[in-house]
Design a protein around this motif. Structure first.
Motif, PDB file in Angstrom:
ATOM      1  N   SER A  31      20.994  40.031  28.451  1.00 16.09           N
ATOM      2  CA  SER A  31      21.015  39.917  29.906  1.00 16.09           C
ATOM      3  C   SER A  31      22.421  39.711  30.429  1.00 16.09           C
ATOM      4  O   SER A  31      22.722  40.057  31.561  1.00 16.09           O
ATOM      5  CB  SER A  31      20.117  38.752  30.348  1.00 16.09           C
ATOM      6  OG  SER A  31      20.551  37.547  29.745  1.00 16.09           O
ATOM      7  N   HIS A  32      23.284  39.102  29.651  1.00 13.82           N
ATOM      8  CA  HIS A  32      24.689  39.025  30.022  1.00 13.82           C
ATOM      9  C   HIS A  32      25.506  39.396  28.797  1.00 13.82           C
ATOM     10  O   HIS A  32      25.049  39.265  27.670  1.00 13.82           O
ATOM     11  CB  HIS A  32      25.062  37.632  30.545  1.00 13.82           C
ATOM     12  CG  HIS A  32      24.789  36.514  29.588  1.00 13.82           C
ATOM     13  ND1 HIS A  32      25.589  36.257  28.486  1.00 13.82           N
ATOM     14  CD2 HIS A  32      23.805  35.586  29.548  1.00 13.82           C
ATOM     15  CE1 HIS A  32      25.115  35.219  27.843  1.00 13.82           C
ATOM     16  NE2 HIS A  32      24.034  34.800  28.447  1.00 13.82           N
ATOM     17  N   PRO A  33      26.728  39.879  28.990  1.00 12.08           N
ATOM     18  CA  PRO A  33      27.522  40.362  27.863  1.00 12.08           C
ATOM     19  C   PRO A  33      27.735  39.281  26.806  1.00 12.08           C
ATOM     20  O   PRO A  33      27.956  38.110  27.121  1.00 12.08           O
ATOM     21  CB  PRO A  33      28.847  40.764  28.508  1.00 12.08           C
ATOM     22  CG  PRO A  33      28.510  41.010  29.935  1.00 12.08           C
ATOM     23  CD  PRO A  33      27.413  40.050  30.267  1.00 12.08           C
ATOM     24  N   ALA A  34      27.670  39.687  25.559  1.00 12.77           N
ATOM     25  CA  ALA A  34      27.942  38.767  24.473  1.00 12.77           C
ATOM     26  C   ALA A  34      29.432  38.458  24.423  1.00 12.77           C
ATOM     27  O   ALA A  34      30.265  39.234  24.875  1.00 12.77           O
ATOM     28  CB  ALA A  34      27.494  39.374  23.152  1.00 12.77           C
ATOM     29  N   ALA A  35      29.765  37.304  23.870  1.00 13.85           N
ATOM     30  CA  ALA A  35      31.175  36.961  23.695  1.00 13.85           C
ATOM     31  C   ALA A  35      31.769  37.868  22.623  1.00 13.85           C
ATOM     32  O   ALA A  35      31.092  38.244  21.665  1.00 13.85           O
ATOM     33  CB  ALA A  35      31.295  35.498  23.280  1.00 13.85           C
ATOM     34  N   PRO A  36      33.031  38.242  22.774  1.00 15.35           N
ATOM     35  CA  PRO A  36      33.662  39.076  21.738  1.00 15.35           C
ATOM     36  C   PRO A  36      33.760  38.314  20.428  1.00 15.35           C
ATOM     37  O   PRO A  36      33.830  37.080  20.407  1.00 15.35           O
ATOM     38  CB  PRO A  36      35.047  39.370  22.323  1.00 15.35           C
ATOM     39  CG  PRO A  36      35.292  38.283  23.297  1.00 15.35           C
ATOM     40  CD  PRO A  36      33.957  37.920  23.864  1.00 15.35           C
TER      41      PRO A  36
END
Length: 276
Positions: A31-36
């Motif tokens: 639902s929201h971008p994963a951390a790099p």
């Protein structure tokens, strides 16, 4: 605000290849971008060794002595024990690619200190199977931002929006500002990831490679090979720590790192090399 001076690799194409190779991209449909992905501990150690090597220290001595305040011998620089990852705004996030992380890994940075207390940030990237120094810039923005982000949101990802020289920390679905430039952009309380995506897509989405902006040739001289570009005003050539890629010092260097970090072209993408 004082100007930030940088020694920056002239072979931008090679630098771009290195940074692209470092980028940590996510294919998640969360639902929201994963951390790099964080760099491996072994890579951090290797990058630190490159930053602390005798050739780099010699280059740092010349860097700190460029204004005549000290001689290279008097500068006697040393580097700190800590090396931090430098994340920059991801072009895929700007393009609204599903699941793309907000930021991607650009380089690893190590703080250097001269005998008179002045600081610099040494950037290293992996190139040809080893870690190489590609940039030295005045100040310690990278390590200070990493420390500030850790205090504000432990475990979050500290990243840079180089086009406005703003630093943020992302934790989950929230992006919070770490400096005055970031507070101007997102407010003192920060914004959601979705709101931030809308802001950067509006600001930079029409200036990515292949865009009409790019095709009109508004790349400010930074779209082609380094040999085809005019030197930055006031630049003076020196040598990198390994004696290979030529670098230059200037009081206002157009930001090769910013261009590569977001894959942008033109004056909008110029990094403001400034320090508070």
């Amino acid at each position: 605000m004082t100007r930030r001076i940088a020694f920056r690799a002239a072979a931008t194409g090679a630098l771009a290849t290195s940074l692209i190779g470092l980028a940590a991209q996510s294919a998640s449909a969360a639902s929201h971008p994963a951390a790099p992905e964080a760099p491996p501990r072994a890579s951090v150690a290797a990058a630190h060794r490159a930053a602390a090597g005798p050739g780099t220290l010699a280059t740092l001595a010349r860097f700190f002595a460029h204004d005549g305040t000290l001689t290279p011998e008097q500068a006697a620089p040393h580097v700190d024990a800590t090396t931090v990852p430098v994340y920059g705004l991801s072009p895929d996030f700007v393009r609204k690619v599903p699941g793309a992380p907000v930021a991607r890994l650009e380089a690893l940075a190590t703080r250097a200190v001269a005998s008179d207390g002045r600081t610099a940030s040494v950037w290293t990237v992996r190139r040809g199977g080893s870690w190489k120094v590609v940039n030295i810039a005045t100040g310690d923005d990278e390590t200070r931002a990493a420390a500030a982000g850790s205090r504000l949101a432990a475990g979050g990802t500290v990243f840079h929006e180089p086009q406005i020289n703003a630093w943020y920390v992302q934790q989950g679905d929230r992006i919070r500002p770490l400096d005055a430039e970031a507070r101007k952009a997102v407010g003192p309380g920060g914004v959601t990831v979705a709101a931030y995506r809308e802001r950067v897509a509006k600001a930079y989405g029409d200036k990515l490679p292949g865009s009409a902006y790019d095709r009109r040739g508004e790349a400010g001289g930074y779209g082609g090979p380094a040999a085809e570009r005019p030197a930055a005003p006031g630049a003076r050539p020196v040598t990198t720590a390994d004696g290979g890629v030529p670098v230059a010092a200037a009081s206002a260097v157009a930001g090769a790192a910013a261009l590569v970090a977001l894959g942008l072209t033109g004056t909008t993408a110029v990094r403001r090399l400034r320090r508070r």
